[in-house]
Motif scaffolding. Structure first.
Motif, short mmCIF file in Angstrom:
data_model
loop_
_atom_site.label_atom_id
_atom_site.label_comp_id
_atom_site.label_asym_id
_atom_site.label_seq_id
_atom_site.Cartn_x
_atom_site.Cartn_y
_atom_site.Cartn_z
N LEU A 173 22.27 58.96 5.47
CA LEU A 173 21.79 60.24 6.01
C LEU A 173 21.16 60.09 7.39
CD1 LEU A 173 20.16 61.66 2.76
CD2 LEU A 173 22.37 62.31 3.75
N ALA A 174 21.14 58.88 7.91
CA ALA A 174 20.45 58.63 9.18
C ALA A 174 21.04 59.45 10.33
CB ALA A 174 20.50 57.14 9.52
N ALA A 175 22.35 59.47 10.46
CA ALA A 175 22.97 60.18 11.60
C ALA A 175 22.69 61.67 11.58
CB ALA A 175 24.47 59.89 11.64
N PRO A 176 22.97 62.40 10.49
CA PRO A 176 22.71 63.86 10.53
C PRO A 176 21.24 64.22 10.64
CG PRO A 176 23.37 63.17 8.32
CD PRO A 176 23.61 62.01 9.22
N ILE A 177 20.34 63.35 10.20
CA ILE A 177 18.91 63.66 10.26
C ILE A 177 18.30 63.25 11.60
CG2 ILE A 177 16.65 63.02 9.30
CD1 ILE A 177 17.89 63.09 6.55
N LEU A 178 18.83 62.22 12.23
CA LEU A 178 18.22 61.70 13.46
C LEU A 178 18.90 62.16 14.75
CD1 LEU A 178 17.52 57.98 12.42
CD2 LEU A 178 15.89 59.88 12.50
N ARG A 179 20.16 62.58 14.69
CA ARG A 179 20.90 62.80 15.94
C ARG A 179 20.31 63.90 16.81
NH1 ARG A 179 25.65 64.64 12.80
NH2 ARG A 179 26.69 62.74 13.47
N HIS A 180 19.64 64.89 16.21
CA HIS A 180 19.04 65.95 17.03
C HIS A 180 17.57 65.68 17.29
CE1 HIS A 180 18.47 66.93 12.84
NE2 HIS A 180 17.64 67.92 13.12
N ARG A 181 17.07 64.54 16.86
CA ARG A 181 15.67 64.18 17.07
C ARG A 181 15.50 63.01 18.04
NH1 ARG A 181 15.86 65.85 11.51
NH2 ARG A 181 14.29 67.46 11.15
N VAL A 182 16.57 62.29 18.31
CA VAL A 182 16.54 61.15 19.23
C VAL A 182 17.22 61.58 20.53
CG1 VAL A 182 17.27 58.78 19.62
CG2 VAL A 182 16.55 59.50 17.33
N LEU A 183 16.49 61.48 21.64
CA LEU A 183 17.02 61.94 22.93
C LEU A 183 17.36 60.75 23.82
CD1 LEU A 183 14.51 64.83 23.72
CD2 LEU A 183 16.66 64.92 22.45
N PRO A 184 18.66 60.45 24.00
CA PRO A 184 19.05 59.37 24.90
C PRO A 184 18.69 59.70 26.34
CG PRO A 184 20.85 59.98 23.41
CD PRO A 184 19.81 61.05 23.31
N ASN A 185 18.45 58.68 27.14
CA ASN A 185 18.11 58.90 28.55
C ASN A 185 19.32 58.62 29.44
OD1 ASN A 185 18.30 56.10 28.70
ND2 ASN A 185 16.08 55.79 28.64
N PHE A 186 19.07 58.58 30.75
CA PHE A 186 20.15 58.38 31.71
C PHE A 186 20.81 57.02 31.54
CE2 PHE A 186 21.62 56.74 35.82
CZ PHE A 186 22.58 57.69 36.13
#
Length: 324
Positions: free
Chosen positions: A289-302
């Motif tokens: 469940l890591a991807a659907p729970i974390l993908r909108h909470r982790v913000l990649p940078n440049f």
């Protein structure tokens, strides 16, 4: 319906599974008060108007006044325009529309299509319903009937004229699912179903009270210390400022997941274990469940964008790092 029959409901895709897990987690208790909605005409009003009026009187509202509730005035004094006095009236909108039109009291489900096209006020009102289980119109607050579930879509292609949800508001959503194009077989089924006169009859497979019972069941599922510790460690490791964050996180991530991610990882793992017929979750449930729970909470940078890294790549790399 027996609990075993509910748990054994067919699970066909990860999206359906995620929907069911979110449904189990979304609300914890039934509303203290119920309401019977009529379909017949009452005192000169249609059944729909009477239902809306009774909902307003019972403290059940909606986040947008689409259907006028006759006789229920809110917001203090009205105003006069062209000699005609008007007043704002509380009415049932998208949040409660399903409850009114079907002459029953099911769980409430709001589907916000392309939520990034809704203005900020509408977004905040919907999020109030999600977080506080209530709706405010003017100076009046209405408690929503529970269980309550919100699903929203965002168009990832066209961003012109949109109002992207801030990260703090995205955090209210348990899952972020990426829906790809359907397969050829699925598309054939879609075309056949939408270009013919065939009608599909939907039958209820679970009641409102059964959903609430299952939600309570999920809360009571035991989870071992190592599962909880892994979920917390996974979330904390996404935060660049954390001492648990590896070097590649500090290099590629601007902002990591908060405590809600840890909570949802554990709750989701519990629900997944129950759906699979197991008495308690394990670490593999958290990983799945890591991807659907974390993908909108982790913000990649440049730096991540320059290296061609997507947030899913970062999450996978982090899971691999924690296994070492």
């Amino acid at each position: 319906m027996a609990t075993e029959e509910v748990i054994q409901t067919v699970r066909e895709t990860p999206e359906i599974e995620a929907y069911r897990i979110g449904l189990l987690e979304s609300a914890k208790k039934l509303a203290d008060q119920g309401i019977t909605l009529p379909t017949q005409q009452v005192a000169g009003l249609t059944g729909l108007q009477e239902a809306a009026r009774r909902q307003a009187e019972a403290g059940v509202g909606a986040f947008m006044p689409y259907v006028e509730a006759a006789g229920q005035t809110i917001g203090g004094a009205g105003q006069t325009l062209g000699g005609v006095e008007s007043a704002l009236r509380a009415g049932a909108g998208p949040v409660t529309q399903e409850m009114i039109t079907r002459n029953m009291n099911p769980f409430q489900q709001a589907v916000a299509d392309e939520i990034n096209r809704a203005p900020a006020k509408v977004q905040s009102a919907l999020l109030e319903a999600m977080q506080e289980k209530q709706v405010t119109i003017g100076d009046k607050t209405f408690k929503l009937s529970l269980p309550f579930l919100v699903m929203a879509t965002q168009n990832p292609v066209e961003q012109e004229g949109t109002y992207p949800l801030p990260e703090a508001q995205l955090d209210r959503f348990m899952f972020n699912l990426e829906i790809e194009y359907p397969s050829s077989k699925e598309e054939i089924s879609i075309v056949r179903g939408t270009t013919s006169s065939n009608k599909t009859n939907l039958n209820a497979v679970i009641t409102k009270s059964e959903i609430s019972l299952l939600q309570e069941l999920i809360k009571r599922v035991p989870s071992s210390d190592n599962v909880v510790e892994y979920a917390v460690k996974l979330s904390a490791s996404t935060r660049p400022q954390s001492e648990l964050a590896p070097d590649f996180i500090k290099k590629t991530v601007d902002w990591g997941a908060g405590p809600r991610a840890s909570q949802y990882l554990v709750l989701g793992a519990k629900a997944k274990a129950v759906l699979d017929g197991r008495p308690s979750p394990n670490i593999s449930d958290v990983k799945s469940l890591a991807a659907p729970i974390l993908r909108h909470r982790v913000l990649p940078n440049f730096n991540a964008e320059a290296d061609g890294l997507k947030v899913e790549n970062i999450i996978d790399q982090l899971i691999d790092h924690l296994e070492k």
